[in-house]
Design an enzyme around this catalytic site. Structure first.
Site, PDB file in Angstrom:
ATOM      1  N   HIS A  96     -35.500   4.342 -18.385  1.00  0.00           N
ATOM      2  CA  HIS A  96     -34.026   5.156 -18.613  1.00  0.00           C
ATOM      3  C   HIS A  96     -33.790   5.857 -17.940  1.00  0.00           C
ATOM      4  O   HIS A  96     -34.259   6.985 -17.046  1.00  0.00           O
ATOM      5  CB  HIS A  96     -33.023   4.876 -20.172  1.00  0.00           C
ATOM      6  CG  HIS A  96     -31.971   6.011 -19.892  1.00  0.00           C
ATOM      7  ND1 HIS A  96     -31.016   5.839 -18.842  1.00  0.00           N
ATOM      8  CD2 HIS A  96     -32.078   6.437 -20.247  1.00  0.00           C
ATOM      9  CE1 HIS A  96     -29.562   5.991 -19.295  1.00  0.00           C
ATOM     10  NE2 HIS A  96     -30.308   7.089 -19.855  1.00  0.00           N
ATOM     11  N   ASP A 115      -7.105  -2.152   8.164  1.00  0.00           N
ATOM     12  CA  ASP A 115      -7.231  -0.956   7.140  1.00  0.00           C
ATOM     13  C   ASP A 115      -7.514  -0.538   6.423  1.00  0.00           C
ATOM     14  O   ASP A 115      -7.224   0.626   6.093  1.00  0.00           O
ATOM     15  CB  ASP A 115      -5.325  -1.199   6.638  1.00  0.00           C
ATOM     16  CG  ASP A 115      -4.323  -1.847   7.802  1.00  0.00           C
ATOM     17  OD1 ASP A 115      -4.457  -0.564   8.880  1.00  0.00           O
ATOM     18  OD2 ASP A 115      -3.574  -2.442   7.561  1.00  0.00           O
ATOM     19  N   HIS A 118     -34.095  14.077 -21.886  1.00  0.00           N
ATOM     20  CA  HIS A 118     -32.583  14.085 -22.376  1.00  0.00           C
ATOM     21  C   HIS A 118     -32.303  13.394 -23.219  1.00  0.00           C
ATOM     22  O   HIS A 118     -31.189  13.608 -24.708  1.00  0.00           O
ATOM     23  CB  HIS A 118     -31.444  13.712 -21.087  1.00  0.00           C
ATOM     24  CG  HIS A 118     -31.051  12.490 -20.652  1.00  0.00           C
ATOM     25  ND1 HIS A 118     -32.355  11.519 -20.469  1.00  0.00           N
ATOM     26  CD2 HIS A 118     -30.398  11.403 -20.917  1.00  0.00           C
ATOM     27  CE1 HIS A 118     -31.740  10.455 -19.502  1.00  0.00           C
ATOM     28  NE2 HIS A 118     -30.725  10.305 -21.075  1.00  0.00           N
ATOM     29  N   ASP A 146     -27.103  10.504 -16.299  1.00  0.00           N
ATOM     30  CA  ASP A 146     -27.604   9.191 -17.825  1.00  0.00           C
ATOM     31  C   ASP A 146     -26.469   8.587 -17.495  1.00  0.00           C
ATOM     32  O   ASP A 146     -26.272   7.226 -17.478  1.00  0.00           O
ATOM     33  CB  ASP A 146     -27.463  10.724 -19.129  1.00  0.00           C
ATOM     34  CG  ASP A 146     -27.543   9.956 -19.986  1.00  0.00           C
ATOM     35  OD1 ASP A 146     -28.505   8.631 -19.964  1.00  0.00           O
ATOM     36  OD2 ASP A 146     -26.605   9.888 -20.793  1.00  0.00           O
ATOM     37  N   GLU A 177     -32.165  13.514 -29.365  1.00  0.00           N
ATOM     38  CA  GLU A 177     -31.370  12.921 -30.202  1.00  0.00           C
ATOM     39  C   GLU A 177     -32.177  11.458 -30.374  1.00  0.00           C
ATOM     40  O   GLU A 177     -31.834  10.259 -31.702  1.00  0.00           O
ATOM     41  CB  GLU A 177     -30.121  11.780 -28.862  1.00  0.00           C
ATOM     42  CG  GLU A 177     -29.080  11.687 -29.416  1.00  0.00           C
ATOM     43  CD  GLU A 177     -28.637  12.241 -30.119  1.00  0.00           C
ATOM     44  OE1 GLU A 177     -28.567  13.898 -30.294  1.00  0.00           O
ATOM     45  OE2 GLU A 177     -27.843  12.227 -30.864  1.00  0.00           O
ATOM     46  N   ASP A 178     -33.333  10.753 -29.402  1.00  0.00           N
ATOM     47  CA  ASP A 178     -33.774   9.663 -29.899  1.00  0.00           C
ATOM     48  C   ASP A 178     -34.864   9.418 -30.513  1.00  0.00           C
ATOM     49  O   ASP A 178     -35.233   8.664 -31.546  1.00  0.00           O
ATOM     50  CB  ASP A 178     -32.995   8.400 -28.665  1.00  0.00           C
ATOM     51  CG  ASP A 178     -32.002   7.720 -28.352  1.00  0.00           C
ATOM     52  OD1 ASP A 178     -31.154   8.676 -29.138  1.00  0.00           O
ATOM     53  OD2 ASP A 178     -31.498   7.321 -27.315  1.00  0.00           O
TER      54      ASP A 178
END
Ligand code: MN
Length: 714
Positions: A48, A259, A72, A139, A76-77
């Site tokens: 990721h 179109d 990033h 992200d 947090e993780d």
């Protein structure tokens, strides 16, 4: 699988001489701290951050942003801390990682507040550095690309959030590539069936489309080469969500496949853009009014391009955009493209138009102590068609522009709406019809005994409030009509010494119900109470005629019938009814021949409106009744006419003469002259029927210097 080298190659190609070491170091760090973690797909988590960094590298962003992309999720993780990151990668990166983490931590507490609150957090986080938002967008882009591994509920929640928050931000930052991908991926999650159907239809017509694109591109390339204009021509169909929007908005069906194809010419210079435009217009006829010069007049987000629409080779409407390569990069990558074309510091800089909007917001953030005020300003910028107001407790309510305090009351709770008697805006009492402005603090005053009124239908804007009011009004009218109908029936039966209970069970009553197509005694009483139906058919079955006449005369119903027979003013047959008091709508003045509809008005009989009269559409459909003009009647009907003509002497006399020559009386006339030498004449005339009127309009239109003749509304 994506490798670190893919990222490094990209960065080096776009920015020779950048700090590759820093990227290596971030990679090693993130691989270490995410070690052992897996994504929902079962793959190593590292995939990721690598992909996020790769997306950022493809937007040609600098190494600090790419490092932030790699790091990033670490704070947090994982066990990593902001301090640790500051020590290893410096202050800027640490601040950016912290900013991204803060956005990720936004807790979604209340669905209604989610959009506002998340946005606020996002913009506060972005305050330090715009690149934080770019990392967050990358992200979210990768998360949307891999959304298939989540549960269905989670997919919907993520797609909604993307649509509500990330998509408007991408759009505001001019990042149309990202916006289009968000739109398509959200559409796929939120409307899977429509999505699949459109993909199938697009596939089916792929060959047609491709050969059409090829022939147009070849033709353009040939003409451009002949004129020695160096340019690249591209043609492609709209993205899936865009096709859906276009179909929904313009009602085009998929058979008009051409179109949905647009063409783009990328030229070397601005001069060549205009040359290319000339070539396009010499090949195909331009559609008037569709040419836009965003090169001379760029959009606020600095988008530049020439837009034109021409009648293409199949007479279809063909949209063509013409711009330079640099303009194209800005059109697709918006703010992000800035880093490629303007080397140097990407922080919000002075005198840099691209960031004007952002800079204003950031300054506001510093000036405004009240977060509500700040939030409200930002939201207005991002969602101009909505109004954001607050409850006294500080909860945000989002309403469409033009919404009133009644809409607000219903947005809080149905009961609050149903019992509201007044409203305070910013502490001051205001009428209920007051329109809300951004940032208003609205307090609703309620009283438990109060009930919605029919007039509120004119004041409310939101469909939620309108529906609730309609339901209430209808139920209440139904109740009142039921009570009134019961009373009327009971009183009438008593006069003839009949027992209500016996009558309701009688064969005669059953027959009357069948005849009137009603289901139950209650329905019968409601219809009676509304005035939709007379008691006579039932009484005729129960009472001998000589008795009936005399008694009915004394009743309220008798009074109504007397009035009706005495004052039948026109030649309208009310279907299914013999005698009823009839009035023509004062608003639309229908004349014989016009399509009409009637509405029962209690105590006033039936009012007739033109079928398309706005007043008619306002009326309760439950009170509607079929009406028709009686054939062959001659009566004079008032009609308003609006004639727009040149302000010339004698012309008014000509018009008047034409009107009287058509055997039409003029009841009244007013004339207004305008600054541009026109006269607007309003006539009130009497005509026999719609045909008579049409002939009159035609003869006035034939007069010299008359521009238009219209039947007046209202
Ligand atoms: Mn992430």
């Amino acid at each position: 699988m994506l490798r670190l080298n893919d990222i490094v190659d990209r960065v080096q190609a776009a920015r020779p001489g950048c700090d590759i070491e820093l990227i290596h170091k971030a990679y090693v760090f993130t691989a270490k701290v995410h070690h052992g973690q897996l994504r929902q797909s079962g793959e190593p988590y590292l995939i990721h951050p690598l992909n996020v960094a790769f997306i950022l590298a493809n937007w040609n962003l600098d190494e600090e942003t790419i490092v932030t992309g790699l790091l990033h999720d670490t704070v947090e993780d994982t066990v990593a801390t902001v301090d640790e990151i500051r020590d290893l990668f410096g202050d800027t990166v640490a601040q950016m990682v912290d900013g991204v983490s803060k956005i990720s931590r936004v807790v979604i507490s209340d669905v209604a507040d989610q959009k506002a609150e998340s946005l606020r957090k996002m913009i506060l986080a972005m305050g330090k550095d715009l690149r934080v938002v770019l990392v967050k967008l990358a992200d979210r882009l990768h998360n949307m690309r891999t959304i298939g591994h989540l549960s269905r509920d989670k997919q919907v929640a993520v797609a909604r959030e993307t649509q509500d928050i990330y998509n408007p931000i991408a759009s505001r930052l001019g990042m149309s590539r990202v916006k289009i991908e968000f739109e398509d991926r959200c559409f796929e999650v939120l409307h899977p069936e429509d999505y699949r159907e459109l993909v199938r239809l697009a596939d089916e017509r792929k060959r047609d489309r491709e050969s059409h694109v090829r022939s147009v591109v070849e033709m353009l390339e040939k003409k451009l080469a002949e004129a020695k204009v160096e340019a690249v021509v591209k043609g492609r169909s709209k993205h899936i969500a865009g096709m859906f929007q276009k179909m929904a908005r313009q009602g085009i069906d998929f058979d008009h496949i051409y179109d949905f194809i647009g063409f783009r010419i990328i030229a070397k210079s601005v001069g060549e853009c205009y040359e290319a435009l000339g070539i396009v217009h010499s090949l195909w006829k331009p559609v008037p009014g569709r040419f836009k010069d965003y090169i001379a007049m760029p959009k606020p987000n600095l988008y530049q391009s020439l837009h034109t629409t021409v009648f293409g080779p199949n007479a279809e409407l063909m949209e063509i955009q013409i711009r330079t390569e640099e303009m194209n990069a800005i059109a697709e990558y918006g703010v992000a493209a800035h880093w490629k074309y303007k080397e140097g510091r990407p922080v919000v800089g002075k005198g840099d138009q691209m960031f004007l909007w952002l800079r204003q917001i950031l300054e506001l953030q510093q000036e405004m102590k009240d977060p509500r005020e700040f939030l409200n300003t930002v939201k207005v910028e991002l969602f101009p068609e909505e109004v954001y107001v607050f409850t006294p407790r500080g909860d945000v309510k989002e309403l469409p522009q033009g919404a009133t305090t009644i809409d607000f009351a219903y947005a809080v709770h149905t009961e609050v709406g149903n019992t509201c008697v007044g409203a305070k805006i910013n502490g001051k009492m205001v009428p209920l019809r007051t329109m809300l402005k951004n940032g208003d603090v609205v307090e609703i005053v309620t009283h438990p005994a109060h009930k919605p009124s029919k007039d509120w239908l004119k004041v409310a804007k939101t469909s939620r409030a309108l529906n609730k009011i309609r339901v209430f009004v209808r139920e209440e009218q139904q109740e009142r009509s039921l009570a009134l109908g019961k009373q009327m029936l009971e009183r009438e039966l008593r006069k003839h010494s009949l027992s209500m209970n016996k009558v309701l069970k009688s064969k005669e009553f059953e027959e009357t119900l069948q005849e009137q197509r009603l289901k139950s005694p209650d329905d019968y009483c409601v219809a009676l109470g509304y005035g939709k139906m007379s008691l006579l058919p039932l009484l005729r079955r129960l009472v001998p005629p000589e008795q009936l006449h005399e008694k009915v005369k004394d009743s309220r119903l008798g009074a109504l019938i007397r009035r009706v027979t005495a004052a039948k003013p026109s030649a309208i047959i009310v279907k299914g009814m013999d005698d009823i008091f009839i009035r023509l709508g004062n608003c639309c003045h229908p004349v014989p021949g016009d399509p009409i509809i009637g509405f029962i008005t209690r105590g006033r009989g039936v009012t007739i409106h033109a079928k398309d009269c706005p007043k008619a559409l306002d009326n309760d459909p439950a009170r509607a009744i079929d009406v028709a003009w009686e054939a062959g009647t001659k009566a004079s009907h008032p009609v308003k006419l609006k004639v727009v003509c040149a302000d010339k002497p004698g012309l008014l006399a000509d018009i008047s003469r034409t009107i009287t020559a058509s055997d039409v009386d003029i009841r009244r006339a007013t004339v207004l002259t305008t600054r541009d030498k026109r006269a607007i004449c309003n006539f009130e005339v009497s005509v026999n029927d719609a045909q008579h009127l049409a002939a009159l309009i035609k003869s006035i239109e034939k007069l010299k210097n008359v521009f238009s003749v219209e039947r007046g509304k209202g």
